[in-house]
Write an enzyme that holds these catalytic residues in place. Structure first.
Site, PDB file in Angstrom:
ATOM      1  N   ASP A 135       0.854  -1.185   0.000  1.00 50.24           N
ATOM      2  CA  ASP A 135       0.000   0.000   0.000  1.00 50.24           C
ATOM      3  C   ASP A 135       0.890   1.236   0.000  1.00 50.24           C
ATOM      4  O   ASP A 135       1.848   1.325   0.785  1.00 50.24           O
ATOM      5  CB  ASP A 135      -0.925   0.015   1.223  1.00 50.24           C
ATOM      6  CG  ASP A 135      -2.143  -0.873   1.022  1.00 50.24           C
ATOM      7  OD1 ASP A 135      -2.229  -1.561  -0.006  1.00 50.24           O
ATOM      8  OD2 ASP A 135      -3.009  -0.891   1.922  1.00 50.24           O
ATOM      9  N   HIS A 186      -6.283   2.753  -4.877  1.00 53.11           N
ATOM     10  CA  HIS A 186      -6.468   2.900  -3.427  1.00 53.11           C
ATOM     11  C   HIS A 186      -7.235   4.191  -3.118  1.00 53.11           C
ATOM     12  O   HIS A 186      -7.161   4.696  -2.001  1.00 53.11           O
ATOM     13  CB  HIS A 186      -5.097   2.898  -2.741  1.00 53.11           C
ATOM     14  CG  HIS A 186      -5.116   2.451  -1.309  1.00 53.11           C
ATOM     15  ND1 HIS A 186      -5.964   1.492  -0.805  1.00 53.11           N
ATOM     16  CD2 HIS A 186      -4.350   2.850  -0.247  1.00 53.11           C
ATOM     17  CE1 HIS A 186      -5.738   1.310   0.479  1.00 53.11           C
ATOM     18  NE2 HIS A 186      -4.773   2.133   0.852  1.00 53.11           N
ATOM     19  N   HIS A 190      -8.148   8.433   0.117  1.00 51.24           N
ATOM     20  CA  HIS A 190      -8.050   7.445   1.190  1.00 51.24           C
ATOM     21  C   HIS A 190      -9.121   7.622   2.277  1.00 51.24           C
ATOM     22  O   HIS A 190      -8.842   7.573   3.469  1.00 51.24           O
ATOM     23  CB  HIS A 190      -6.661   7.505   1.829  1.00 51.24           C
ATOM     24  CG  HIS A 190      -6.247   6.244   2.522  1.00 51.24           C
ATOM     25  ND1 HIS A 190      -6.396   6.050   3.885  1.00 51.24           N
ATOM     26  CD2 HIS A 190      -5.692   5.105   2.060  1.00 51.24           C
ATOM     27  CE1 HIS A 190      -5.933   4.863   4.229  1.00 51.24           C
ATOM     28  NE2 HIS A 190      -5.511   4.254   3.131  1.00 51.24           N
ATOM     29  N   HIS A 282       3.366  -2.238   3.982  1.00 49.64           N
ATOM     30  CA  HIS A 282       3.289  -0.810   3.696  1.00 49.64           C
ATOM     31  C   HIS A 282       4.667  -0.314   3.280  1.00 49.64           C
ATOM     32  O   HIS A 282       5.660  -0.524   4.010  1.00 49.64           O
ATOM     33  CB  HIS A 282       2.781  -0.036   4.905  1.00 49.64           C
ATOM     34  CG  HIS A 282       1.309  -0.188   5.135  1.00 49.64           C
ATOM     35  ND1 HIS A 282       0.781  -1.269   5.790  1.00 49.64           N
ATOM     36  CD2 HIS A 282       0.260   0.597   4.769  1.00 49.64           C
ATOM     37  CE1 HIS A 282      -0.542  -1.153   5.830  1.00 49.64           C
ATOM     38  NE2 HIS A 282      -0.882  -0.038   5.220  1.00 49.64           N
TER      39      HIS A 282
END
Length: 314
Positions: A135, A186, A190, A282
């Site tokens: 991510d 994504h 967010h 991440h």
């Protein structure tokens, strides 16, 4: 003589009485007519005002509706997407980790929604295949090193990016594509999608895809909900827009420094690895970056094969 005077007096009284009655009868209808004209005129005036105001209101409302229709972004709005009647209960993605490299458990509700809306939780759990994903909410200086390590180990991954990331680090996004990685959606900002309207959910997804296509000329096919928060409604919207929603079956709290540093990152991944695992890391994590080369090499040493999300979709 007296008799003539009496007859004349009687005639005068009779004439006067007749004239008075005629005058009274003439005046009364005039008064009634005046009243009957005035009263309806007041009512009609009030009624006309109300009707006129109602017509103006409806006209203004109609114009407002037409104006709204005229401002719809046809690239975002899809009239075929109808979420009426769909549950919007917010769920957070979570799992129960099992020992001995077994597939983690998710709730029956989560599993039913994954199947219904063609989402991804794991790959084939009967095979020792692994799917690595990252991510990318923002850049912390580690992505170039991560890409170097992936290239050195011949591993392809999926990177889920946001709007600011594409704007500020387009060079890295282009490098991901050039080196054979998947770039996933994504959202632009967010947000927690179940808290947004249908139109806002759609715009968060489609506008990010437009930014990506403008940069690379390519389309996006995979979507990851911010913070793992979803509902049946948002899963439906993502699928209706042509996406597979990709969750994960292995993750750790690596968006912040790990107490045990790179060793904690390595040990956690190696303890939880299982056939068909979709790993979430991440890219902002220094600990993951420092442990990544060792993780990739030792996973391969255990007989696992790294594949991509496209392999799950086939």
């Amino acid at each position: 003589m007296l008799k003539k005077i009496c007859v004349l007096f009687f005639i005068l009284i009779l004439v006067f009485s007749t004239a008075s009655c005629s005058f009274i009868k003439t005046k009364k209808p005039l008064n009634d007519e005046k009243k009957s004209v005035q009263k309806p005129s007041v009512n009609v005036k009030t009624s006309n005002n109300e009707i006129s105001k109602d017509v103006e209101d409806k006209s203004a409302e109609s114009e407002a509706k037409d104006t709204t229709k005229g401002t719809v972004n046809n690239d975002v709005y899809n009239p075929q997407i109808n979420t009426e009647g769909l549950d919007n209960t917010l769920y957070g993605w979570g799992m129960r980790v099992l020992p001995d490299h077994k597939t983690p458990e998710i709730t029956s509700k989560a599993m039913s929604l994954i199947k219904k809306y063609d989402g991804i939780f794991t790959g084939d759990t009967t095979k020792k295949d692994i799917y690595l994903t990252f991510d990318e909410g923002y850049e912390n200086g580690y992505t170039p090193k991560i890409l170097d390590i992936l290239k050195a180990n011949n591993v392809k991954a999926a990177f889920f990016v946001t709007g600011p990331y594409i704007k500020e680090h387009g060079d890295l996004v282009k490098r991901m594509i050039a080196e054979g990685h998947i770039v996933g959606n994504h959202t632009v900002n967010h947000p927690s999608l179940p808290k947004l309207s249908d139109e806002k959910v759609k715009s968060e997804i489609t506008e990010l895809a437009e930014m990506f296509k403008s940069l690379t000329g390519k389309d996006m096919h995979y979507f990851r909900p911010p913070m793992g928060e979803y509902s049946e409604r948002t899963l439906y919207i993502a699928k209706s827009l042509g996406y597979k929603t990709a969750f994960w079956s292995l993750a750790l709290a690596d968006w912040q420094p790990l107490p045990g540093g790179p060793d904690e990152s390595y040990n956690t991944v190696m303890a939880r690895i299982h056939p068909g695992a979709v790993i979430l890391l991440h890219a902002v994590s220094k600990d993951d970056t420092m442990a990544l080369d060792r993780i990739l090499k030792d996973i391969k040493a255990q007989g696992y094969v790294f594949k991509t999300l496209d392999d799950i979709s086939q």
